[in-house]
Design an enzyme around this catalytic site. Structure first.
Site, PDB file in Angstrom:
ATOM      1  N   LYS A 271       0.861  -1.188   0.000  1.00  0.00           N
ATOM      2  CA  LYS A 271       0.000   0.000   0.000  1.00  0.00           C
ATOM      3  C   LYS A 271       0.896   1.236   0.000  1.00  0.00           C
ATOM      4  CE  LYS A 271      -4.135  -1.864   2.144  1.00  0.00           C
ATOM      5  NZ  LYS A 271      -5.008  -1.633   0.985  1.00  0.00           N
ATOM      6  N   ARG A 346     -10.376 -11.301  -0.462  1.00  0.00           N
ATOM      7  CA  ARG A 346     -11.196 -12.248  -1.231  1.00  0.00           C
ATOM      8  C   ARG A 346     -10.529 -13.615  -1.329  1.00  0.00           C
ATOM      9  NH1 ARG A 346     -10.947  -8.226  -6.310  1.00  0.00           N
ATOM     10  NH2 ARG A 346     -10.915  -6.773  -4.561  1.00  0.00           N
TER      11      ARG A 346
END
Ligand code: BES
Ligand code: MN
Ligand code: ZN
Length: 489
Positions: A271, A346
């Site tokens: 990130k 996910r």
């Protein structure tokens, strides 16, 4: 703090602070309140006039009562328009009363609000409002912070028969508070190991069945997607499965699955700064809500079997982290190209959903701080809801409305699945930027075959920032009350 239903009429109540609610455009005092005003020598009407109090929702005013009256302070909260009265109006009004009473150093609070639905629902909403507004998390303060004085006793005036409802509301609140505390704890305090310990404590305290799958167990089950994410961390992954079984025959069998990333660095697709990497302790918010719901359900003991599942790990970068572009095989045999290691939630959910479906449940709800895109779409207050099943979507929406937790149904636009097609593997974990909260949901859908399923993206409401001007800041415990309503429905 003691919260109890009170038999005492408003006019006879004695204590530190008496709180009453007034509707917008109906602030000329009538009935009981007019008598109260008379008893207080016009203090109420003066206060309303002086502070230009209009009864708007979330507005409030208060004053000290002089002399020798049996109450020392009066608090007036606005309830908005009568036709808009909802349980959440009462919840918020009660929260305001609680905060004000505490700030004004009242030890006893009498609260008199109008009825909505029925006495029990009213008592529960007021209890939740007060309890959750007054919860303060001092675990990480070397000097406990306490703005005001602790309220010792709260009386719900006019709700005499609702002590049981109050007790139930407090059990639910204990779950909300657990969820908040798990989310608020930083990643060097809340780890996969401590999450497993919390699960053990819950199981022991409430006599629940606990199954913790270690890395080797997950390998045996072929959970390559979950383990791919976990492999970059120095901490062991924990696949946690808690079961609540009623003593009577269960009328339904449900599963709640929570994303449990105790920290999300993004992995090798690290990130960048400005992407709130320092906030990524909140990425186990789904698991936090799941555990909070365990605590509430275990006390409420409904006649429903509930499976609570979270694949808990960190998303880190190291010499053994997965590479961007790696292929992972999930426990349903699907081969995933990880074109972005930051779409890790996910991957962990894929194996958790396959596990949940194998239990043969009637419905699955997953909660996940899954995408920044969902926050862009719906803002900080509203969760996204995706489901191929209209009935289950309606069940969850109804439960959420009752809880005052906002969510909005979003489309499972099949055409967008094009964006997840991979050249050499079955599918990619990341699609193009536009509609990326939708492709995230479409990805998850690949791991649920036949069971009715709802996906909730809670990346927005899991946390409230200071700059939003809310009274309560930090972790919200969002979702616990909705899930409790759903399980009980
Ligand atoms: N945990 C994040 C999503 C998130 C972002 C939650 C901000 C709360 C606040 C998730 O794992 C993530 O990184 N999602 C990516 C997906 C992208 C790589 C497809 C995102 O939202 O940018
Ligand atoms: Mn991520
Ligand atoms: Zn994440």
């Amino acid at each position: 703090m003691e919260i109890k239903a009170s038999n005492t009429p408003q006019l006879e109540w004695a204590g530190d602070a008496l709180a009453i609610g007034l509707f917008e455009d109906a602030i000329e005092l009538t009935g009981e309140v007019a008598k109260l005003d008379e008893m207080l020598a016009g203090t109420l009407s003066e206060l309303i006039e002086e502070t230009e109090f209009k009864g708007k929702a979330n507005s409030s005013t208060s004053t000290r009562i002089g002399g020798t009256t049996s109450i020392r302070k009066i608090i007036i909260v606005g309830l908005g328009k009568l036709e808009n009265l909802k349980l959440d109006t009462l919840r918020q009004a009660a929260a305001t009363c609680g905060r004000l009473a505490k700030k004004e150093r009242s030890k006893t609070l009498g609260i008199s609000l109008p009825m909505c639905q029925d006495a029990d629902a009213t008592a529960m909403a007021i209890t939740e409002g007060i309890e959750l507004a007054l919860h303060q998390d001092n675990r990480f303060k070397s000097e406990p912070e306490n703005l005001g004085l602790d309220i010792e006793k709260v009386e719900l005036i006019g709700l005499a028969a609702s002590d049981e409802a109050i007790a139930r509301a407090r059990q639910i609140c204990s779950g909300v508070i657990l969820a908040r505390e798990l989310v608020a704890a930083p990643a060097n305090s809340c780890t996969p190991i401590t999450m497993a310990e919390t699960a053990k404590t819950l199981a022991k305290d409430f006599d629940l069945t606990l199954e913790i799958l270690e890395k080797e167990d997950c390998e045996k089950l072929g959970m390559g997607a979950f383990l791919g994410v976990a492999q970059g961390s120095d901490l062991p992954p924990k696949f946690i499965h808690i079961t609540y079984k009623p003593v009577v025959t269960a009328r339904r069998k449900l599963a709640i699955v929570g994303k449990g990333l105790t920290f999300d660095s993004g992995g090798l697709n690290l990130k960048v700064s400005g992407s709130s990497i320092e906030m990524m302790k909140i990425d186990m918010g789904g698991a936090g809500t799941t555990f909070g719901t365990v605590k509430a359900i275990a006390q409420l003991k409904p006649d429903v079997e509930v499976h609570f599942i979270s694949a808990v790990t960190e998303n880190m970068l190291s010499g053994h982290a997965m590479h961007p572009g790696d292929f992972l095989t999930a426990s349903n045999g699907k081969i995933i190209e990880v074109n972005n290691t930051d779409a890790e939630g996910r991957l962990t959910l894929a194996d958790a959903l396959v596990f949940a479906e194998k239990l043969g449940v009637d419905a699955i709800v997953d909660l996940a701080t899954l995408t920044g895109a969902c926050v862009v779409a719906l803002g900080n207050d509203i969760a996204g809801l995706w489901s191929p099943n209209d009935d289950l979507a309606a069940e969850i929406t109804t439960a959420a409305e009752k809880a005052g937790e906002k969510m909005w149904r979003m489309p499972l636009e099949e055409k967008y699945f094009e964006g997840l097609k991979a050249m050499h593997a079955d599918l990619k974990n990341t699609g193009p930027r536009p509609g990326s909260a939708i492709t995230a949901a479409l990805f998850l859908k690949q791991f649920v075959k036949n069971t009715p399923w709802v996906h909730l993206d809670i990346a927005g409401p899991v946390w409230v920032d200071a700059e939003n001007g809310y009274n309560n800041q930090g972790a919200t415990g969002y979702g616990v009350r909705t899930l409790v309503n759903w399980v009980l429905s």
